[in-house]
Structure formats: C-alpha cells, structure tokens
Design an enzyme around this catalytic site. Sequence first.
Site, mmCIF file in Angstrom:
data_model
loop_
_atom_site.group_PDB
_atom_site.id
_atom_site.type_symbol
_atom_site.label_atom_id
_atom_site.label_comp_id
_atom_site.label_asym_id
_atom_site.label_seq_id
_atom_site.Cartn_x
_atom_site.Cartn_y
_atom_site.Cartn_z
ATOM 1 N N ASP A 84 0.858 -1.204 0.000
ATOM 2 C CA ASP A 84 0.000 0.000 0.000
ATOM 3 C C ASP A 84 0.893 1.253 0.000
ATOM 4 O O ASP A 84 0.849 2.067 0.912
ATOM 5 C CB ASP A 84 -0.938 -0.013 1.213
ATOM 6 C CG ASP A 84 -0.196 0.052 2.550
ATOM 7 O OD1 ASP A 84 -0.834 0.483 3.535
ATOM 8 O OD2 ASP A 84 1.003 -0.303 2.598
ATOM 9 N N ASP A 106 6.774 1.395 1.930
ATOM 10 C CA ASP A 106 6.557 0.406 0.867
ATOM 11 C C ASP A 106 7.426 0.764 -0.341
ATOM 12 O O ASP A 106 8.023 -0.102 -0.977
ATOM 13 C CB ASP A 106 5.101 0.400 0.406
ATOM 14 C CG ASP A 106 4.099 0.178 1.516
ATOM 15 O OD1 ASP A 106 3.882 1.112 2.299
ATOM 16 O OD2 ASP A 106 3.555 -0.940 1.610
ATOM 17 N N ASN A 143 -2.551 2.722 3.470
ATOM 18 C CA ASN A 143 -2.029 4.065 3.818
ATOM 19 C C ASN A 143 -2.906 5.156 3.200
ATOM 20 O O ASN A 143 -3.172 6.174 3.817
ATOM 21 C CB ASN A 143 -0.599 4.201 3.292
ATOM 22 C CG ASN A 143 0.384 3.442 4.157
ATOM 23 O OD1 ASN A 143 0.269 3.439 5.382
ATOM 24 N ND2 ASN A 143 1.320 2.753 3.535
ATOM 25 N N THR A 169 3.135 -5.959 2.652
ATOM 26 C CA THR A 169 3.463 -4.782 3.469
ATOM 27 C C THR A 169 2.295 -3.808 3.590
ATOM 28 O O THR A 169 2.479 -2.634 3.898
ATOM 29 C CB THR A 169 4.677 -4.028 2.884
ATOM 30 O OG1 THR A 169 4.339 -3.577 1.558
ATOM 31 C CG2 THR A 169 5.909 -4.903 2.836
ATOM 32 N N PHE A 179 -0.828 -0.992 12.401
ATOM 33 C CA PHE A 179 -1.699 -0.448 11.354
ATOM 34 C C PHE A 179 -2.180 -1.496 10.347
ATOM 35 O O PHE A 179 -3.366 -1.541 10.026
ATOM 36 C CB PHE A 179 -0.992 0.692 10.613
ATOM 37 C CG PHE A 179 -1.817 1.279 9.491
ATOM 38 C CD1 PHE A 179 -1.567 0.932 8.179
ATOM 39 C CD2 PHE A 179 -2.866 2.151 9.767
ATOM 40 C CE1 PHE A 179 -2.336 1.460 7.148
ATOM 41 C CE2 PHE A 179 -3.647 2.684 8.740
ATOM 42 C CZ PHE A 179 -3.383 2.331 7.426
ATOM 43 N N ASN A 180 -1.311 -2.314 9.788
ATOM 44 C CA ASN A 180 -1.751 -3.252 8.744
ATOM 45 C C ASN A 180 -2.757 -4.265 9.282
ATOM 46 O O ASN A 180 -3.759 -4.577 8.651
ATOM 47 C CB ASN A 180 -0.551 -3.982 8.125
ATOM 48 C CG ASN A 180 0.293 -3.053 7.264
ATOM 49 O OD1 ASN A 180 -0.190 -2.048 6.752
ATOM 50 N ND2 ASN A 180 1.570 -3.380 7.112
ATOM 51 N N HIS A 232 9.428 0.716 8.108
ATOM 52 C CA HIS A 232 8.902 -0.606 8.482
ATOM 53 C C HIS A 232 9.053 -1.654 7.364
ATOM 54 O O HIS A 232 9.637 -2.710 7.567
ATOM 55 C CB HIS A 232 7.413 -0.488 8.830
ATOM 56 C CG HIS A 232 7.121 0.514 9.903
ATOM 57 N ND1 HIS A 232 7.243 0.247 11.256
ATOM 58 C CD2 HIS A 232 6.697 1.798 9.819
ATOM 59 C CE1 HIS A 232 6.898 1.305 11.951
ATOM 60 N NE2 HIS A 232 6.575 2.265 11.114
ATOM 61 N N ASP A 233 8.507 -1.358 6.188
ATOM 62 C CA ASP A 233 8.383 -2.376 5.139
ATOM 63 C C ASP A 233 9.734 -2.823 4.580
ATOM 64 O O ASP A 233 9.875 -3.960 4.147
ATOM 65 C CB ASP A 233 7.501 -1.845 4.007
ATOM 66 C CG ASP A 233 6.099 -1.543 4.501
ATOM 67 O OD1 ASP A 233 5.429 -0.682 3.916
ATOM 68 O OD2 ASP A 233 5.674 -2.163 5.510
HETATM 69 O O1 RIB Z 1 2.540 -0.151 10.782
HETATM 70 C C1 RIB Z 1 3.367 0.129 9.678
HETATM 71 C C2 RIB Z 1 2.755 -0.361 8.407
HETATM 72 O O2 RIB Z 1 1.571 0.384 8.127
HETATM 73 C C3 RIB Z 1 3.655 -0.137 7.179
HETATM 74 O O3 RIB Z 1 3.399 -1.141 6.243
HETATM 75 C C4 RIB Z 1 3.210 1.194 6.652
HETATM 76 O O4 RIB Z 1 3.445 1.328 5.248
HETATM 77 C C5 RIB Z 1 1.736 1.116 6.912
HETATM 78 O O5 RIB Z 1 1.139 0.397 5.837
HETATM 79 CA CA CA Z 2 2.833 -0.523 3.950
#
Ligand code: RIB
Ligand code: CA
Length: 306
Positions: free
Chosen positions: A11, A16, A40, A124, A165-166, A233-234
């Site tokens: 996303d 990403d 996102n 991701t 979040f994901n 993160h990703d």
């Molecule tokens: O929590 C972080 C994740 O949420 C990452 O993948 C960021 O791109 C968002 O999608």
């Molecule tokens: Ca992401």
Amino acid sequence: MKNYDIIMDMDPGIDDAVALTLALHNSNLNLKLITTVAGNVSVEKTTINALKITNFFNKDIPIAKGASHPLIKKFEDASHVHGESGMDGYNFDKPTNNPINMNAVNALYQTIKNNDKKVILISTGAFTNIALLLTQYPDVKSNIEKIVFMGGSVHSGNMTSVAEFNMFSDPHAGKIMINSGIPLVMVGLDVTKQSLLTNDTLEKIKPLGPVGKMLYGIISHDFDHSDSGTAVHDANTIFYLLHPEAFQTKDYWIDVVTEGPALGATVADVRSAYHTDTNVSVCLKEDQVAFNNWILQEIKKIADNY
Ligand code: RIB
Ligand code: CA
C-alpha cells in the site's frame, strides 16, 4: 545467496516505496508481480504510487490493482503519516505505465500457479488481497513457499496501544492469513520500531544522485521520521528475506483480535498455554547496524545505475 521468486502486495506508502526500490534492484530477487491494496491511502493512490516507483526506475513489472476496502471493517487511511498522495516529499513524473487489466486476486493466482517454482509473498499493507486469494483459490497455498509480512507486534501497537496499522486496517483478513497454514514470518513493530534508519544513514543517502534525492525526499517526509531516525517498516521485510541471520525469531501461536477495544492486536501464546503448536515465526530482535549498513550499500549500488 539463494534466488527467490517473489510477489509484493503493498500500500505505497513511503516505506513500501523503499522496500520496492530495494526489491526491484536486488539480483537475488525475481519480482514477478506487484499488487496494491487500500491502506495508507486509497487503492487508487497506492496503485498510482506503485506505478510512480516502477516508472521512476523504468522497470517493467506488472502491477495489479486490488481491494479498495477491508473485508468487514470500515476503511481508514494513514494519510497523516504518508501525506495526501501517500508518497509526499518528492515530485514524481506522471507515470506512463498502467496497471494490468486484471484484479489483484486473479493476478496473484495466475502468477503463482504458472510460476515454475514456489513463490514467496512479501506483504506490506493490509492483508485483504491475500485473504481473498486464499479464500477464493485455496489450492494456491501449496505453491506459496512462505509469506513474509510487515504487520502485527507482540509488544505494542502504533494505531492503538496493542494494534499495528496493517493488522488494524483489516483484522479479519489478518486472521485468515494467520490461520492459513502457510509458513509465515512476522516482521512486526517489535523489530521495525527498534531497527530505525538512522539520520546519519539518511544524510549519506541524500547526495546519491536522483535516487538519493527521491528517497531522501520521501523518507524525510515520513511521519515515522524523528530525531532518532525513521522506521522504514516495510524495508525490513526485504532485509529479513536476504539476511535472516540479522534477526532473532521465535515461533509462537499467534491469533488476531477481530472485535472490541483490542481490535487488530496480534496475541502470542508465549507460554504455549493454549496451543502446543505454532503458526508464525516472529521477529523479536534485529541488528540495526547491519540493517543501516546493508540499506546504504544497496542504495549506493542502485544509485550508480541512474
Ligand atoms: O505499521 C506500519 C505499516 O503500516 C507499514 O506497512 C506502513 O506502510 C503502513 O502500511
Ligand atoms: Ca505498507
């Protein structure tokens, strides 16, 4: 180093985009397909952002647009983190390429089934496309070597005190993936909030030509950018795939909470009190110095070609 056939479901999203940049240029990774999902920002924007990145690098990788909303939960974006476009901080050219004329689930199924060896899925974003794929085409499971996903956490959240979040975006999809029986590696906040891209590394990326300028622009715009560094993160999923030795992992039985105030939490049965078996290999520690050295070296190699 082994060679992997991979598909990225994402996303974009600033982090990403960093992960995609790294995957597009690594000679050990054969990126067969990119699929996009709402997360996102809207799936229209995440698809445009994936096109922007492959267009920026002039890479001809098929991109299939996916789910515009979670399976059950209401869609909530994270534009406060990634900006209105979902990838603010750099003025990308309008993409000349287009997504393929097939939705993400069918593109995932066809690409995986037609591949001459098992595929590794790198996920991701919200896990909606993956849940739909596994539900509509359960026979695909035997063609997937493993899913390496950025999501979840066994210690703390970033959407609530317990939910990442994901997983929070589509917990019902997360639960379907977690219960799929496919080998899973969770690259969660336990490592991505610990192994930050340092500002020293970011300053070394900045002068690396057009590639450095673009990456510096988007990363320094990321809400997860602070004085102590940036949680990209990703990008840690790609580092894990290529350098698992830089991680400490533990196998747990993980379940996903799909209702109530802990919605989206990934709960680990750490004492094996309720399950004797396990379903996820959870990353608990990551070598931050190795990560920074690796990402800088990779970006220098990429920048030399543009
Ligand atoms: O929590 C972080 C994740 O949420 C990452 O993948 C960021 O791109 C968002 O999608
Ligand atoms: Ca992401």
